[in-house]
Structure formats: structure tokens, C-alpha cells
Write a protein that holds these residues in place. Structure first.
Motif, PDB file in Angstrom:
ATOM      1  N   UNK A  72       0.825  -1.199   0.000  1.00  0.00           N
ATOM      2  CA  UNK A  72       0.000   0.000   0.000  1.00  0.00           C
ATOM      3  C   UNK A  72       0.862   1.254   0.000  1.00  0.00           C
ATOM      4  N   UNK A  73       1.711   1.378   1.003  1.00  0.00           N
ATOM      5  CA  UNK A  73       2.533   2.586   1.134  1.00  0.00           C
ATOM      6  C   UNK A  73       3.679   2.596   0.125  1.00  0.00           C
ATOM      7  N   UNK A  74       4.342   1.425  -0.009  1.00  0.00           N
ATOM      8  CA  UNK A  74       5.503   1.365  -0.892  1.00  0.00           C
ATOM      9  C   UNK A  74       5.147   1.542  -2.347  1.00  0.00           C
ATOM     10  N   UNK A  75       4.089   0.879  -2.809  1.00  0.00           N
ATOM     11  CA  UNK A  75       3.721   0.995  -4.217  1.00  0.00           C
ATOM     12  C   UNK A  75       3.094   2.346  -4.543  1.00  0.00           C
ATOM     13  N   UNK A  76       2.364   2.927  -3.592  1.00  0.00           N
ATOM     14  CA  UNK A  76       1.865   4.288  -3.828  1.00  0.00           C
ATOM     15  C   UNK A  76       3.034   5.273  -3.834  1.00  0.00           C
ATOM     16  N   UNK A  77       4.046   5.008  -3.013  1.00  0.00           N
ATOM     17  CA  UNK A  77       5.258   5.836  -3.039  1.00  0.00           C
ATOM     18  C   UNK A  77       5.948   5.730  -4.394  1.00  0.00           C
ATOM     19  N   UNK A  78       6.052   4.496  -4.908  1.00  0.00           N
ATOM     20  CA  UNK A  78       6.637   4.302  -6.233  1.00  0.00           C
ATOM     21  C   UNK A  78       5.803   4.979  -7.309  1.00  0.00           C
ATOM     22  N   UNK A  79       4.461   4.896  -7.175  1.00  0.00           N
ATOM     23  CA  UNK A  79       3.600   5.561  -8.148  1.00  0.00           C
ATOM     24  C   UNK A  79       3.818   7.052  -8.167  1.00  0.00           C
ATOM     25  N   UNK A  80       3.948   7.661  -6.990  1.00  0.00           N
ATOM     26  CA  UNK A  80       4.204   9.102  -6.913  1.00  0.00           C
ATOM     27  C   UNK A  80       5.572   9.455  -7.463  1.00  0.00           C
ATOM     28  N   UNK A  81       6.562   8.595  -7.210  1.00  0.00           N
ATOM     29  CA  UNK A  81       7.941   8.911  -7.578  1.00  0.00           C
ATOM     30  C   UNK A  81       8.275   8.528  -9.017  1.00  0.00           C
ATOM     31  N   UNK A  82       7.781   7.364  -9.478  1.00  0.00           N
ATOM     32  CA  UNK A  82       8.186   6.836 -10.778  1.00  0.00           C
ATOM     33  C   UNK A  82       7.056   6.769 -11.806  1.00  0.00           C
ATOM     34  N   UNK A  83       5.803   6.756 -11.365  1.00  0.00           N
ATOM     35  CA  UNK A  83       4.693   6.694 -12.309  1.00  0.00           C
ATOM     36  C   UNK A  83       4.403   5.297 -12.800  1.00  0.00           C
ATOM     37  N   UNK A  84       4.026   5.173 -14.083  1.00  0.00           N
ATOM     38  CA  UNK A  84       3.530   3.907 -14.623  1.00  0.00           C
ATOM     39  C   UNK A  84       4.536   2.756 -14.669  1.00  0.00           C
ATOM     40  N   UNK A  85       5.856   3.005 -14.723  1.00  0.00           N
ATOM     41  CA  UNK A  85       6.766   1.856 -14.655  1.00  0.00           C
ATOM     42  C   UNK A  85       6.563   0.992 -13.411  1.00  0.00           C
ATOM     43  N   UNK A  86       5.930   1.546 -12.381  1.00  0.00           N
ATOM     44  CA  UNK A  86       5.664   0.768 -11.166  1.00  0.00           C
ATOM     45  C   UNK A  86       4.729  -0.399 -11.437  1.00  0.00           C
ATOM     46  N   UNK A  87       3.917  -0.314 -12.515  1.00  0.00           N
ATOM     47  CA  UNK A  87       3.021  -1.428 -12.864  1.00  0.00           C
ATOM     48  C   UNK A  87       3.797  -2.727 -13.066  1.00  0.00           C
ATOM     49  N   UNK A  88       5.082  -2.608 -13.400  1.00  0.00           N
ATOM     50  CA  UNK A  88       5.890  -3.811 -13.645  1.00  0.00           C
ATOM     51  C   UNK A  88       5.972  -4.702 -12.415  1.00  0.00           C
ATOM     52  N   UNK A  89       5.853  -4.127 -11.225  1.00  0.00           N
ATOM     53  CA  UNK A  89       5.917  -4.952 -10.016  1.00  0.00           C
ATOM     54  C   UNK A  89       4.778  -5.958  -9.957  1.00  0.00           C
ATOM     55  N   UNK A  90       3.699  -5.698 -10.678  1.00  0.00           N
ATOM     56  CA  UNK A  90       2.540  -6.570 -10.652  1.00  0.00           C
ATOM     57  C   UNK A  90       2.464  -7.441 -11.898  1.00  0.00           C
ATOM     58  N   UNK A  91       2.518  -6.814 -13.078  1.00  0.00           N
ATOM     59  CA  UNK A  91       2.255  -7.541 -14.316  1.00  0.00           C
ATOM     60  C   UNK A  91       3.485  -8.245 -14.870  1.00  0.00           C
TER      61      UNK A  91
END
Length: 564
Positions: A72-91
Motif C-alpha cells: 500500500x505505502x511502498x507501491x503508492x510511493x513508487x507511483x508518486x515517484x516513478x509513475x507507470x513503470x511501477x506497474x511492472x511490479x505486478x504484471x
């Protein structure tokens, strides 16, 4: 601005009625513990859940156990900092490995009737590899439980204004209570409850946040405008590939290789296929096919979690003034706070209480998963095997509960380590690179190569772990410098390669186990009937593991294409 927020600026302005869902939630959590108490009277029931749960329960718990503070906190932090490349952690970094776990590895875990992943390591590679795996896993769970507890205590601190140490103690007591009462069954059923609470909490945040920025088009427009104003390329945040911000590489080719191999293969497969926190949920299922379907059912949930955690982070990056200013100015900022600040700015009272309840649920689910896995490994793989074999079941049950208490107390102190990181995903990926990546290498070689020897197993595991530690030390001391999480990708890749090479080389000069002892642990030596549910043909096609896995694979490829 300095990028450092004063604590009083972060206190959430909750009204009395915001506490109602929180009180109801805690009552349910403790109630589940009391209800499950009757199903945790033996050490086997307390530690393994008695292998009695249906696939839909363990499938949701499988994802909920991972949907903790870091998610929750880490991935939202990544979303704020890096944007859409964070989707890679899931897909890329989750779903393929979850499908592989379900279709290929769960039949071995479940069919071998082991109680833990380290116990599987013992039967495949012997004592030394087992001891290294048990100790490293136990240490990792204490550190990761500290992450969840730190953020759980932080929410209580911001909501009530209590000192952080008081909040940490209170949060640890609550988690300890319901695990001690009901064991793994209580943890799993609470994780199912917590999952639905989390979705109910985060979905309004995503929808209201998108409405405030003018929908998806408005969000991408504002990200583009802010990036251009800061002199950066908006595609770095709005295109998932090549993911330069996330990987830390300047070369697009190296970035793709780092994400696919470092994250998508080594870190992802290392985490999802060998991490007992997750595997334990599948092993609590009532049949081989249910165990196989557990992670596969989880993939359908996992694919859509980014819309609940990453999108709010991206919204916070343009809508929350503190986040946007720090990001555009390139200042140091604790991005872990992004989703909390978004809640503060966009949620009305009433919904704020529900959102806080969702965060509390996620952090408790994560911490409970870590502690329930720790108490099993400590009791089964350390105490029973090396200290007191042959003791009574009552004694092992007592040790399971005592280790739960010890882990809850130790997590209070490891929470202080987590508090030193601005982005907890950086910390977590470093841990995974040292604990999960080399373990996956040892497992995958041992499962598919019958000539891998016991000596090679522990030497490869030790060499891989030390090589990852060496890379991380170089990163910590500034000898190597990779922004983003490229350092963790490099450490994980190094650990995997070193582990495989050492295992293969040492196997050439040492004696393998007799083939008769490897049945059930090596793919080529295990008959198909030993790794197949005897009742599989009675299930409709859509409830069988392989068709479900294929459907999940098609869906995740589609998502990667649409959101490239």
C-alpha cells in the motif's frame, strides 16, 4: 521547501464518527481469533491450519498476505515517484511467477507433505542448506514484520497523536492476540476479511482522486505539464517501458533487461515461489488442485491491485502540494507518506475513517503473515529439528505461541530500522535480493537437476547470499550508484548467477543423494500421479489449475499491451 514534514502537519483530522469503522474492524479481527481458537488446539492446527481450507479462501489470503504496508505505502510511493513503470511490479514482477508456482511448484510442496519451505530444502539438500535457509528466512520475516508494524504504528500515531513507540506496542499486541488465539487459521480468515476492507477503503480514494484531477486524461495532462516545467521527459512516468526511472539505468536496453531479468525473473520468482509467507497459504488448502489454484486465483486479484495503490500515488504526485513540490524540485521527500497525504486532502470525514481502517487492515495482514510464517519455521525447522526433537505436541504448541510473542516484540525494534527509509520499496527489494533471489536459484536447480548435491546446495545458497550482500554494501557505501531500485535488481541478478554457477561446479565434485530419496523433490524422478490431484477429472474445466493459469496469462499479457 525542505521536503521534511513536521509530525503535527501529518495528523489526520478525524472526527469521532471516523473511529466507528475502526472499532468495528478491531472487534471483528479479535472475534475471528476467538472463533478459530477451537481449531488451533494442536501444534499442527496452530501452525499449518490442518490443510482444510478451500481454494477461494487461501487464494484471497495469498494476495492479502502480500497486500501489507509495503504494497500500500511502498507501491503508492513508487507511483508518486516513478509513475507507470511501477506497474511492472505486478504484471511482470508477480503474475508470471504466481502462475509458475501454481502449475509447477505447488504439486511438489503439497505432495511432499512438508510443513514449510525450509523443510522441503532439508529433504532435498540436507541439514546445512536447511539451516541456512531457516535462519535467513526467520531473520527476513522479523525485518519485514518491522516494516508493517512501523507503518501500522505510524497511522495510530498520526490518528491519535500517540508517541510512535506506544503505537508500535499497541499494534503489536493486537496482532499477537489474534494469532495466539487462532493460529494460522485465524490469520488466513482475517486476511480474507482484511482484503475486502482494503478494497472498500482504497476504491473511493482512487475514484475521488481521479475525479479531482479530471479523470485519466486530466492526470496524464498534469503529469506532462509538471514534467515539462521541470525539464524532464513526461514519457518516463507515463510509459511503462523501458522504465528508466524504476531501474536506474540510462540505457533503455539495459533497463528492459534489468526489469525483465532482475525484477521479472530473479526477484519475482525468488519471492513468489520460495517465500514461505505466501506458500504457507497455499499449503493450508484441502487438496493438491486447491493448492495449485491458490496462487492462480490470486493472480486475478493481483492484476487489478495497481489501480488501487499506484494510481492514487500518481494522483498524489500532482494533487498533493507537498509531494508535487518536492518531486518537481528534485528534493528529498518521504514518498511513503503520499497516500496518507492524498487521503487528508481528498477524502471527507466518514470516508476518511474507512480509508484509515483499510490501511490498518493492510498493515495487520502483512505483519500477521510474517509472524505466522516465522512461528512455523522457528518451531518446526529450528526448535523441533535442532533443539528438542521428539517433544510432546503440547510443548510444540507452547513454543509456537512463545515464538509468536518473541516475533511481535522483536518487530517493535526492527520497525525502527524501517523508519530510516524514505521509500520502503528500496529497503524491501534489498532484503529480497539477499534472501529470496539465491534461494530461488538453489530451489530451481535442485528441482530440475537430479545431480545437484547436498554440498552444492548449501554452498551455492551461501555464495549467492554473500554476493548479493556484497553488491548492496557497495551501494550503501557509494562505490556503486544506481538510482531507483536498479541496485536491488543488480544484487538479485548477481546472487542468482553466482548461486547457479557455484551449485553446478560443486556438484561435479561431490556426491548426490540416491535417486530413491529424491522422489517428490526432483521433477524427472517424480511420477505424474504423485503431483496430480486424483480427483482432478471430477472438476469442471474452468475450475482446473491449467485452464485458470492460461486465462491469467492471456489477461496479464493484454494488460501489458494496453498499458505499455
Amino acid at each position: 521547501m525542505t521536503g521534511v514534514l513536521m509530525e503535527q502537519d501529518l495528523l489526520l483530522n478525524a472526527h469521532w464518527y471516523d473511529y466507528i469503522p475502526i472499532v468495528i474492524y478491531f472487534a471483528f479481527v479479535l472475534g475471528v481469533g476467538f472463533v478459530m481458537k477451537t481449531k488451533a488446539k494442536s501444534s499442527n492446527e496452530f501452525l499449518t491450519g490442518g490443510r482444510s481450507m478451500p481454494a477461494w479462501v487461501t487464494g484471497i489470503a495469498f494476495v492479502a498476505a502480500n497486500l501489507g504496508a509495503v504494497e500500500i505505502m511502498g507501491m503508492s510511493a513508487n507511483g508518486a515517484q516513478y509513475g507507470m513503470p511501477t506497474f511492472h511490479y505486478f504484471w511482470v514482477g508477480a503474475v508470471p511467477a504466481m502462475i509458475f508456482l501454481g502449475l509447477v511448484m505447488m504439486p511438489f510442496y503439497y505432495g511432499s507433505k512438508v510443513r514449510s519451505v525450509p523443510e522441503f530444502m532439508f529433504k532435498r539438500f540436507g541439514t546445512t542448506a536447511h539451516l541456512i535457509n531457516s535462519l535467513s528466512f526467520a531473520l527476513a520475516q522479523l525485518l519485514i514484520a518491522g516494516i508493517n508494524l512501523f507503518l501500522l504504528g505510524k497511522i495510530i500515531n498520526w490518528l491519535l497523536g500517540w508517541p510512535l513507540w506506544v503505537a508500535l506496542v499497541v499494534a503489536a499486541i493486537i496482532v499477537f492476540t489474534y494469532i495466539t488465539l487462532g493460529g494460522l487459521s485465524a490469520a488466513i480468515y482475517n486476511e480474507v476479511l482484511q482484503f475486502f476492507v482494503i478494497v472498500a477503503a482504497l476504491l473511493p480514494l482512487t475514484l475521488i482522486g481521479l475525479h479531482r484531477v479530471g479523470g485519466w486524461g486530466g492526470l496524464t495532462t498534469q503529469i506532462t505539464d509538471n514534467a515539462l516545467a521541470a525539464g524532464t521527459d513526461p514519457a518516463l512516468q507515463l510509459k511503462s517501458w523501458p522504465g528508466l526511472l524504476l531501474s536506474g539505468f540510462d540505457s533503455p536496453v539495459m533497463s528492459v533487461i534489468g526489469i525483465v531479468f532482475g525484477l521479472g525473473f530473479v526477484l519475482s520468482f525468488g519471492y513468489w515461489t520460495t517465500n514461505f509467507v505466501e506458500v504457507q497459504r497455499a499449503m493450508a488448502s484441502d487438496s493438491i488442485s486447491a493448492a495449485q489454484k491458490t496462487p492462480i486465483i490470486g493472480t486475478f486479484v493481483k492484476m487489478f491491485v495497481p489501480f488501487l495503490v499506484i494510481i492514487p500515488g500518481m494522483i498524489a504526485g500532482v494533487l498533493v502540494s507537498e509531494v508535487a513540490q518536492a518531486k518537481n524540485a528534485g528534493e528529498s521527500f518521504e514518498y511513503n507518506n503520499a497516500i496518507l497525504l492524498l487521503m487528508r486532502d481528498v477524502l471527507p470525514n466518514g470516508l476518511l475513517g474507512l480509508a484509515i481502517t483499510g490501511l490498518l487492515a493492510s498493515f495487520m495482514a502483512g505483519m500477521a503473515a510474517n509472524i505466522s510464517a516465522f512461528n512455523t519455521v522457528f518451531t518446526v525447522d529450528l526448535y523441533e529439528r535442532y533443539f528438542k526433537p521428539g517433544e510432546s505436541d503440547a510443548q510444540y504448541l507452547r513454543i509456537g505461541k512463545m515464538s509468536t510473542l518473541a516475533a511481535s516484540v522483536i518487530a517493535i525494534f526492527t520497525a525502527l530500522i524501517a523508519s530510516q527509509y524514505d521509500n520502503l520499496m528500496d529497503y524491501l527489494q534489498q532484503l529480497f535480493s539477499m534472501f529470496n533471489a539465491p534461494l530461488f536459484a538453489t530451489f530451481i536447480v535442485g528441482m530440475f537437476w537430479k545431480k545437484a548435491t547436498p554440498a552444492a546446495g548449501w554452498m551455492g545458497l551461501a555464495a549467492g547470499t554473500l554476493s548479493a550482500l556484497a553488491v548492496n554494501v557497495l551501494m550503501w557505501t557509494g562505490v556503486l550508484s544506481l538510482p531507483g531500485q536498479g541496485g536491488a535488481f543488480l544484487a538479485a541478478s548477481t546472487a542468482f548467477v553466482v548461486d547457479v554457477v557455484v551449485t553446478i561446479v560443486v556438484s561435479q565434485f561431490t556426491q548426490p543423494k540416491p535417486e530413491a530419496e529424491l522422489r517428490g523433490f526432483v521433477y524427472s524422478l517424480t511420477p505424474k500421479e504423485d503431483r496430480t490431484d486424483p480427483h482432478l477429472d471430477k472438476l469442471p474445466v474452468w475450475r482446473r489449475p491449467v485452464p485458470l493459469g492460461l486465462a491469467a496469462a492471456v489477461l496479464v499479457v493484454t494488460l501489458n499491451i494496453v498499458f505499455h
